[in-house]
Design an enzyme around this catalytic site. Structure first.
Site, mmCIF file in Angstrom:
data_model
loop_
_atom_site.group_PDB
_atom_site.id
_atom_site.type_symbol
_atom_site.label_atom_id
_atom_site.label_comp_id
_atom_site.label_asym_id
_atom_site.label_seq_id
_atom_site.Cartn_x
_atom_site.Cartn_y
_atom_site.Cartn_z
ATOM 1 N N ARG A 69 -18.909 3.888 -11.675
ATOM 2 C CA ARG A 69 -19.388 3.993 -10.261
ATOM 3 C C ARG A 69 -19.334 5.333 -9.612
ATOM 4 N NH1 ARG A 69 -16.712 0.076 -5.964
ATOM 5 N NH2 ARG A 69 -14.917 1.158 -6.204
ATOM 6 N N LYS B 274 -20.015 5.654 -2.997
ATOM 7 C CA LYS B 274 -18.739 5.497 -2.380
ATOM 8 C C LYS B 274 -18.319 6.981 -1.636
ATOM 9 C CE LYS B 274 -13.980 3.452 -3.230
ATOM 10 N NZ LYS B 274 -13.903 2.881 -2.066
ATOM 11 N N GLU C 103 -19.796 -6.389 5.478
ATOM 12 C CA GLU C 103 -18.468 -6.410 4.703
ATOM 13 C C GLU C 103 -17.530 -5.976 5.623
ATOM 14 O OE1 GLU C 103 -18.089 -2.929 1.777
ATOM 15 O OE2 GLU C 103 -19.103 -1.789 3.255
HETATM 16 N N1 PXG Z 1 -15.983 -1.990 0.790
HETATM 17 C C1 PXG Z 1 -15.685 -0.829 1.274
HETATM 18 C C2 PXG Z 1 -16.264 0.292 2.484
HETATM 19 C C3 PXG Z 1 -14.812 -0.069 0.583
HETATM 20 O O1 PXG Z 1 -14.302 1.127 0.813
HETATM 21 C C4 PXG Z 1 -14.471 -2.111 -1.018
HETATM 22 C C5 PXG Z 1 -15.477 -2.746 -0.256
HETATM 23 C C6 PXG Z 1 -13.923 -2.895 -2.178
HETATM 24 O O2 PXG Z 1 -14.466 -2.127 -3.250
HETATM 25 P P1 PXG Z 1 -13.593 -1.970 -4.650
HETATM 26 O O3 PXG Z 1 -14.466 -1.276 -5.660
HETATM 27 O O4 PXG Z 1 -12.181 -1.498 -4.311
HETATM 28 O O5 PXG Z 1 -13.363 -3.603 -4.905
HETATM 29 C C7 PXG Z 1 -13.916 -0.824 -0.601
HETATM 30 C C8 PXG Z 1 -12.942 0.121 -1.292
HETATM 31 C C9 PXG Z 1 -8.007 2.662 1.129
HETATM 32 C C10 PXG Z 1 -8.952 2.368 0.174
HETATM 33 O O6 PXG Z 1 -7.676 3.860 1.104
HETATM 34 C C11 PXG Z 1 -9.963 1.542 0.200
HETATM 35 C C12 PXG Z 1 -10.772 1.103 -0.754
HETATM 36 C C13 PXG Z 1 -10.273 1.173 -1.893
HETATM 37 C C14 PXG Z 1 -9.237 1.762 -2.287
HETATM 38 C C15 PXG Z 1 -8.213 2.242 -1.110
HETATM 39 O O7 PXG Z 1 -8.102 1.979 2.234
HETATM 40 N N2 PXG Z 1 -12.024 0.524 -0.470
#
Ligand code: PXG
Length: 288
Positions: free
Chosen positions: A50, A149, A182
């Protein structure tokens, strides 16, 4: 703490980025958040894939292969002597001139931090989260590709501020059309009549790695899975609701906008998914 920075493991006091870095000046870059459990990195290849897709989508060419970045990530975790924790991998456009033009940044930068993260207190995994719908909308996919991301999290941060100001820990974000996209840092799922349902990526959600794991677990457990447009009505009338993310893992939601979901307690299928998720993260992954 040792940080991997542009090819070297350096002490955290030496891990510095230029004030001319476009990651800082313009949010021009991409990142990943990855977990490791029990000495193994969970879904490492998927996260690195990703990262490379996000980089490609913003025309940022990385001078390493995916295999090399996996190796650097493992080396960073090993150098810090941790068994369980969280990895933040950041790629920036690199130092350049003032002005937006990314072609004036000759060399991207990458750094890898291995540390720990705790998003929500333990009690919420037991009792569930009370969340709100925020007024801040997800940008249209044509404005900012939701799969990337990127380092542009201001939209999510403003939504998070709305949540905090309402005494909630997370907020549901709608897209421009008013459909559920989301949450600020998590994907959202509901359970209705025994089926697992989540919004489409095209509604403005990140293509979460944990989201994909939940879809796999639904097939394994034998829960039918549907991807479709959701409105707040669907959440208000759901039997169960939960959020997923690398940092959050699987966390039950028991109310939205102070309306109780189901019976106001984490539901039985949510608990099954939570258990299955923990079993998986503790028994699989890339050793380092
Ligand atoms: N939506 C958004 C906007 C994110 O930033 C997810 C969904 C979940 O994705 P994953 O691939 O992790 O299942 C994310 C991921 C933090 C932090 O520091 C945020 C994420 C991941 C790790 C840490 O708040 N977001």
């Amino acid at each position: 703490m040792k940080i991997w920075l542009d090819g070297n493991l350096v002490d955290e006091s030496e891990a510095k980025i230029s004030v001319f870095d476009h990651g800082l000046l313009y949010g021009d870059g991409v990142f990943e958040g990855i977990r490791f459990y029990n000495g193994r990195i969970f879904r490492l290849e998927e996260h690195i894939r990703r990262l490379f897709d996000s980089s490609r989508a913003i025309l940022l060419n990385l001078p390493w292969t995916q295999e090399e970045v996996c190796k650097f990530t493992c080396e960073t975790v090993a150098a810090n002597g941790l068994r369980d924790g969280y990895i933040r991998l950041v790629v920036t456009r690199g130092a350049g001139e003032l002005g937006l033009n990314p072609h004036l940044c000759p060399k991207p930068s990458m750094f890898i931090i291995a540390s720990t993260i705790k998003l929500y207190p333990d009690e919420h995994y037991q009792n569930g989260l009370a969340i709100i719908t925020c007024a801040t909308r997800r940008p249209a996919p044509a404005a900012l590709m939701p799969q990337v991301k990127s380092l542009n999290y201001l939209n999510n941060i403003m939504a998070k501020v709305e949540a905090i100001q309402s005494n909630a820990l997370e907020a549901v974000m709608l897209n421009e059309q008013g459909y559920v996209a989301e949450c600020t840092g998590d994907n959202l799922f509901i359970l209705k009549n025994g089926a697992l349902i989540t919004p489409l990526i095209s509604e403005g959600a990140l293509d979460g790695i944990t989201r994909a794991v939940l879809i796999e677990l639904a097939a394994k457990i034998g829960v039918p899975f549907v991807e479709r447009s959701l409105t707040r009505y669907d959440i208000y009338t759901a039997d169960e609701c939960f959020l997923t993310g690398t940092a959050a893992e699987v966390i039950p939601v028991v109310s939205l906008d102070r309306r109780i979901i189901g019976d106001g307690k984490p539901g039985p299928l949510t608990r099954r998914f939570l258990e299955a998720y923990h079993e998986l993260v503790n028994s699989t992954g890339t050793p380092f």
